[in-house]
Write a protein that holds these residues in place. Structure first.
Motif, PDB file in Angstrom:
ATOM      1  N   SER A   1       4.655   6.935  -1.333  1.00  0.00           N
ATOM      2  CA  SER A   1       4.338   6.810  -2.763  1.00  0.00           C
ATOM      3  C   SER A   1       5.491   7.261  -3.664  1.00  0.00           C
ATOM      4  N   GLU A   2       6.471   7.947  -3.085  1.00  0.00           N
ATOM      5  CA  GLU A   2       7.689   8.264  -3.863  1.00  0.00           C
ATOM      6  C   GLU A   2       8.413   6.990  -4.292  1.00  0.00           C
ATOM      7  N   GLU A   3       8.132   5.908  -3.559  1.00  0.00           N
ATOM      8  CA  GLU A   3       8.873   4.648  -3.785  1.00  0.00           C
ATOM      9  C   GLU A   3       8.175   3.725  -4.790  1.00  0.00           C
ATOM     10  N   ILE A   4       7.081   4.202  -5.377  1.00  0.00           N
ATOM     11  CA  ILE A   4       6.293   3.306  -6.237  1.00  0.00           C
ATOM     12  C   ILE A   4       7.130   2.695  -7.366  1.00  0.00           C
ATOM     13  N   GLU A   5       7.843   3.549  -8.103  1.00  0.00           N
ATOM     14  CA  GLU A   5       8.584   3.037  -9.271  1.00  0.00           C
ATOM     15  C   GLU A   5       9.586   1.959  -8.850  1.00  0.00           C
ATOM     16  N   LYS A   6      10.316   2.267  -7.782  1.00  0.00           N
ATOM     17  CA  LYS A   6      11.337   1.332  -7.300  1.00  0.00           C
ATOM     18  C   LYS A   6      10.674  -0.004  -6.938  1.00  0.00           C
TER      19      LYS A   6
ATOM     20  N   LEU B   1       0.861  -1.189   0.000  1.00  0.00           N
ATOM     21  CA  LEU B   1       0.000   0.000   0.000  1.00  0.00           C
ATOM     22  C   LEU B   1       0.896   1.238   0.000  1.00  0.00           C
ATOM     23  N   PHE B   2       0.514   2.226  -0.791  1.00  0.00           N
ATOM     24  CA  PHE B   2       1.305   3.459  -0.857  1.00  0.00           C
ATOM     25  C   PHE B   2       0.426   4.659  -0.541  1.00  0.00           C
ATOM     26  N   ASP B   3       1.050   5.668   0.045  1.00  0.00           N
ATOM     27  CA  ASP B   3       0.338   6.922   0.283  1.00  0.00           C
ATOM     28  C   ASP B   3       1.345   8.071   0.221  1.00  0.00           C
ATOM     29  N   ALA B   4       0.811   9.275  -0.078  1.00  0.00           N
ATOM     30  CA  ALA B   4       1.690  10.435  -0.185  1.00  0.00           C
ATOM     31  C   ALA B   4       1.745  11.222   1.134  1.00  0.00           C
ATOM     32  N   ASN B   5       0.778  10.965   2.011  1.00  0.00           N
ATOM     33  CA  ASN B   5       0.685  11.744   3.250  1.00  0.00           C
ATOM     34  C   ASN B   5       1.644  11.180   4.302  1.00  0.00           C
ATOM     35  N   PRO B   6       2.589  12.016   4.762  1.00  0.00           N
ATOM     36  CA  PRO B   6       3.570  11.536   5.759  1.00  0.00           C
ATOM     37  C   PRO B   6       2.895  10.926   6.993  1.00  0.00           C
ATOM     38  N   LYS B   7       1.673  11.395   7.320  1.00  0.00           N
ATOM     39  CA  LYS B   7       0.978  10.855   8.502  1.00  0.00           C
ATOM     40  C   LYS B   7       0.543   9.406   8.264  1.00  0.00           C
ATOM     41  N   MET B   8       0.365   9.061   7.008  1.00  0.00           N
ATOM     42  CA  MET B   8      -0.078   7.701   6.671  1.00  0.00           C
ATOM     43  C   MET B   8       1.102   6.739   6.519  1.00  0.00           C
ATOM     44  N   ILE B   9       2.220   7.282   6.050  1.00  0.00           N
ATOM     45  CA  ILE B   9       3.378   6.424   5.766  1.00  0.00           C
ATOM     46  C   ILE B   9       3.873   5.785   7.060  1.00  0.00           C
ATOM     47  N   GLY B  10       4.059   4.476   7.012  1.00  0.00           N
ATOM     48  CA  GLY B  10       4.531   3.756   8.198  1.00  0.00           C
ATOM     49  C   GLY B  10       3.395   3.145   9.013  1.00  0.00           C
ATOM     50  N   LEU B  11       2.151   3.601   8.771  1.00  0.00           N
ATOM     51  CA  LEU B  11       1.008   3.012   9.493  1.00  0.00           C
ATOM     52  C   LEU B  11       0.843   1.549   9.116  1.00  0.00           C
ATOM     53  N   LYS B  12       0.365   0.768  10.076  1.00  0.00           N
ATOM     54  CA  LYS B  12       0.104  -0.653   9.807  1.00  0.00           C
ATOM     55  C   LYS B  12      -1.351  -0.823   9.409  1.00  0.00           C
ATOM     56  N   ILE B  13      -1.607  -1.381   8.272  1.00  0.00           N
ATOM     57  CA  ILE B  13      -2.972  -1.709   7.867  1.00  0.00           C
ATOM     58  C   ILE B  13      -2.985  -3.173   7.471  1.00  0.00           C
ATOM     59  N   ARG B  14      -3.735  -3.946   8.240  1.00  0.00           N
ATOM     60  CA  ARG B  14      -3.694  -5.406   8.080  1.00  0.00           C
ATOM     61  C   ARG B  14      -2.233  -5.877   8.160  1.00  0.00           C
ATOM     62  N   ASP B  15      -1.745  -6.564   7.121  1.00  0.00           N
ATOM     63  CA  ASP B  15      -0.350  -7.027   7.195  1.00  0.00           C
ATOM     64  C   ASP B  15       0.618  -6.036   6.580  1.00  0.00           C
ATOM     65  N   PHE B  16       0.115  -4.867   6.211  1.00  0.00           N
ATOM     66  CA  PHE B  16       0.965  -3.952   5.459  1.00  0.00           C
ATOM     67  C   PHE B  16       1.402  -2.767   6.275  1.00  0.00           C
ATOM     68  N   GLU B  17       2.623  -2.335   5.967  1.00  0.00           N
ATOM     69  CA  GLU B  17       3.053  -1.039   6.439  1.00  0.00           C
ATOM     70  C   GLU B  17       2.890  -0.119   5.235  1.00  0.00           C
TER      71      GLU B  17
END
Ligand code: NAI
Length: 212
Positions: free
Chosen positions: A134-139, A114-130
């Motif tokens: 979204s800057e990292e999408i291409e990589k 899961l990707f997000d652009a909002n720094p408040k969302m980045i790193g949050l745990k949702i189900r099994d995902f951190e």
């Protein structure tokens, strides 16, 4: 015969055939006539025969359809005999609801990140995902074998995100953003719009009231 010549109207009905045939198999029903299928699925028997004839006529006179063979064949035509890896972009309300639904994975569509652009969302745990930046999408797409991107972001920024996805070879976009995306010919966009569906409901209710 490939599925290239099948009309879009038939293709749109195939998931429904697939679902009903799957339910018959769950009930251990292995054989069904077009008439019986018509009663449960709501299409006319002649529509069913016509639709299924597109794939080389599985029905046999006096026998009906072999439910399992037909289910498998429709699954193959829909590309469900393979697995898809997906990423989801926009980990808000809608994105989380989709990521939390286990049915897609069971059907062979696995959300890998899961990707997000909002720094408040980045790193949050949702189900099994951190939630990833979204800057990292291409990589991420380049390093993992990703087939599909699920877009759960607002329309602003959606086209830019799609351009980035296309640039790293994404060929399928499941788009929930309320925007008509521009993509090269070899990229498929399937739009989902609950609001449009709701408006159709509203129209049909209005029409039904007027008929009374
Ligand atoms: P939300 O605000 O809860 O979540 C959106 C998330 O996307 C936020 O976490 C935000 O930080 C993130 N985001 C925004 N721009 C981004 C970008 N360029 N890259 C990465 N992340 C980005 O909103 P909600 O309720 O989840 O809805 C999301 C979108 O989906 C809305 O634009 C809405 O119009 C649309 N939507 C569509 C539906 C449909 O049936 N097609 C149904 C419901 C919502």
């Amino acid at each position: 015969m490939g599925s290239k010549n099948i009309s879009m109207a038939v293709i749109r009905r195939l998931p429904k055939y697939h679902r009903y045939l799957g339910e018959l198999l769950d009930k251990d029903i292995h054989r069904i006539s077009s008439k019986e299928l018509s009663e449960i699925i709501g299409f006319t028997a002649s529509q069913i025969r016509q639709d299924l004839n597109n794939f080389g006529g599985f029905g046999q006179q006096g026998y009906g359809y072999n439910v399992e063979a037909l289910h498998n064949e429709i699954g193959k035509i829909l590309g469900l005999d393979r697995k898809y890896n997906a990423i989801l972009i926009g980990a808000g309300n809608l994105g989380q609801a989709i990521a939390n639904y286990s049915g897609f994975r069971k059907a062979g569509f696995e959300v890998k990140a899961l990707f997000d652009a909002n720094p408040k969302m980045i790193g949050l745990k949702i189900r099994d995902f951190e939630v990833l930046d979204s800057e990292e999408i291409e990589k991420y797409v380049e390093e993992h074998n990703i087939d599909i991107a699920i877009l759960c972001i607002p329309k602003n920024g959606a086209q830019d995100t799609v351009n980035r996805l296309v640039s790293v070879g994404i060929k399928g976009i499941w788009n929930f953003a309320p925007i008509d995306l521009e993509v090269p010919k070899d990229v498929i966009v399937e739009n989902v719009n609950l609001t449009e569906s709701l408006f159709t409901l509203s129209y049909l209710m209005k029409e039904s009231e007027e008929e009374l």
